[in-house]
Design a protein around this motif. Structure first.
Motif, mmCIF file in Angstrom:
data_model
loop_
_atom_site.group_PDB
_atom_site.id
_atom_site.type_symbol
_atom_site.label_atom_id
_atom_site.label_comp_id
_atom_site.label_asym_id
_atom_site.label_seq_id
_atom_site.Cartn_x
_atom_site.Cartn_y
_atom_site.Cartn_z
ATOM 1 N N TRP A 153 63.733 -10.298 -76.503
ATOM 2 C CA TRP A 153 63.996 -11.233 -75.411
ATOM 3 C C TRP A 153 62.924 -11.170 -74.332
ATOM 4 C CZ3 TRP A 153 69.895 -9.787 -74.702
ATOM 5 C CH2 TRP A 153 70.615 -10.321 -75.774
ATOM 6 N N THR A 156 57.857 -12.088 -75.189
ATOM 7 C CA THR A 156 57.548 -13.300 -75.947
ATOM 8 C C THR A 156 56.062 -13.400 -76.270
ATOM 9 O OG1 THR A 156 57.357 -14.488 -73.850
ATOM 10 C CG2 THR A 156 59.492 -14.558 -74.963
ATOM 11 N N GLY A 226 72.184 -12.603 -72.911
ATOM 12 C CA GLY A 226 72.172 -13.444 -74.105
ATOM 13 C C GLY A 226 73.229 -14.525 -74.020
#
Length: 281
Positions: A153, A156, A226
């Motif tokens: 997460w 990136t 999330g």
């Protein structure tokens, strides 16, 4: 008192969320830990039963049996076991890979994938699970569980991220079982009646957990992060059973590990069969 291990990762929630601990007051105590620590405590006899790495079961199968219909498995993406790499995986020949200190099965699986399927010889170093530190001096890093989720997460910018469950399925078309519920053989002999009750409660809790995933995913989205859709997809991709097909796939994994010298023998799965068949409502 029976000491039960409990993996300190979100992937375990559907099994333990509805487990009625009060039912076993003064009979059972739970010990939460990361997989590698649970593996060692089971081996020492500090824990009597619970989830351990499937690879750790193979290393100590003479001392353990498996509880029926319990595992953490996938057939395709597992979504929480990743190799983060600066290079395409097929170009890691001669490179260095940092391995998480939290796992046994995933480490063995990565070595099988790289050596057997990609024919890549690499050097390894085991490290604490910190993606930044791991990639400072290494070309790739293996993380599992919640560490892997956070790393994916938050990073990136990493060029290549590989899901080990997906890679295993690509080459084998088989399940991959990362964790199993093992029980020490002396407990099977000495505490059979209580073990049957505990096993049945795990099945009841698992069924209720899978029937109420919305409650679990809602809590995780708020507390861990999330989206709801991520957690729904995540749990839908996991299997908590231990079918005959999953057992066969696990033994295939053990054969490959044996051929590469990771195991002393190609372990056969031995599942304990309780006398009572019913699951309490």
């Amino acid at each position: 008192m029976i000491k039960i291990g409990k993996i300190s990762y979100t992937n375990i929630y559907p099994i333990y969320y509805f487990f009625d601990e009060l039912k076993f007051a003064d009979q059972v105590t739970f010990i939460p830990q990361i997989p590698s620590e649970l593996n060692q405590r089971m081996k020492r006899g500090d824990i009597d039963l619970g989830p351990i790495s499937s690879f750790a079961y193979a290393e100590n199968a003479a001392s353990y049996m498996l509880l029926p219909d319990l595992s953490i498995s996938c057939k395709g993406k597992v979504r929480s076991i990743y190799l983060f790499s600066k290079l395409p995986i097929e170009k890691l020949e001669g490179r260095s890979v940092a391995l998480t200190s939290s796992s046994a099965t995933s480490v063995a699986l990565l070595k099988i994938l790289l050596q057997h399927f990609y024919q890549c010889r690499v050097s390894y170093e085991t490290m604490q699970p910190s993606i930044d530190e791991m990639l400072k001096e290494h070309d790739a890093a293996l993380l599992i569980g919640d560490d892997a989720l956070h790393a994916k997460w938050q990073n990136t910018n990493i060029s290549y991220i590989y899901d080990l469950g997906e890679l295993w399925y690509h080459f084998t078309q088989k399940h991959m079982t990362f964790a199993v519920w093992a029980v020490r053989r002396e407990v099977v002999k000495e505490r059979a009646m209580l073990l049957e009750e505990i096993s049945a409660e795990f099945q009841r809790s698992k069924q209720k957990g899978l029937q109420n995933l919305g409650m679990i995913t809602g809590e995780l989205s708020r507390s861990f992060g999330g989206s709801l859709s991520f957690w729904e997809t995540y749990y839908q991709g996991l299997s908590y059973d231990l079918s005959g097909e999953q057992q066969e796939s696990l033994e295939y994994f053990y054969r490959l590990a044996f051929e590469l010298g990771l195991l002393k023998e190609a372990t056969q799965v031995e599942v304990w069969v309780p006398e009572k068949k019913s699951i309490p409502q």
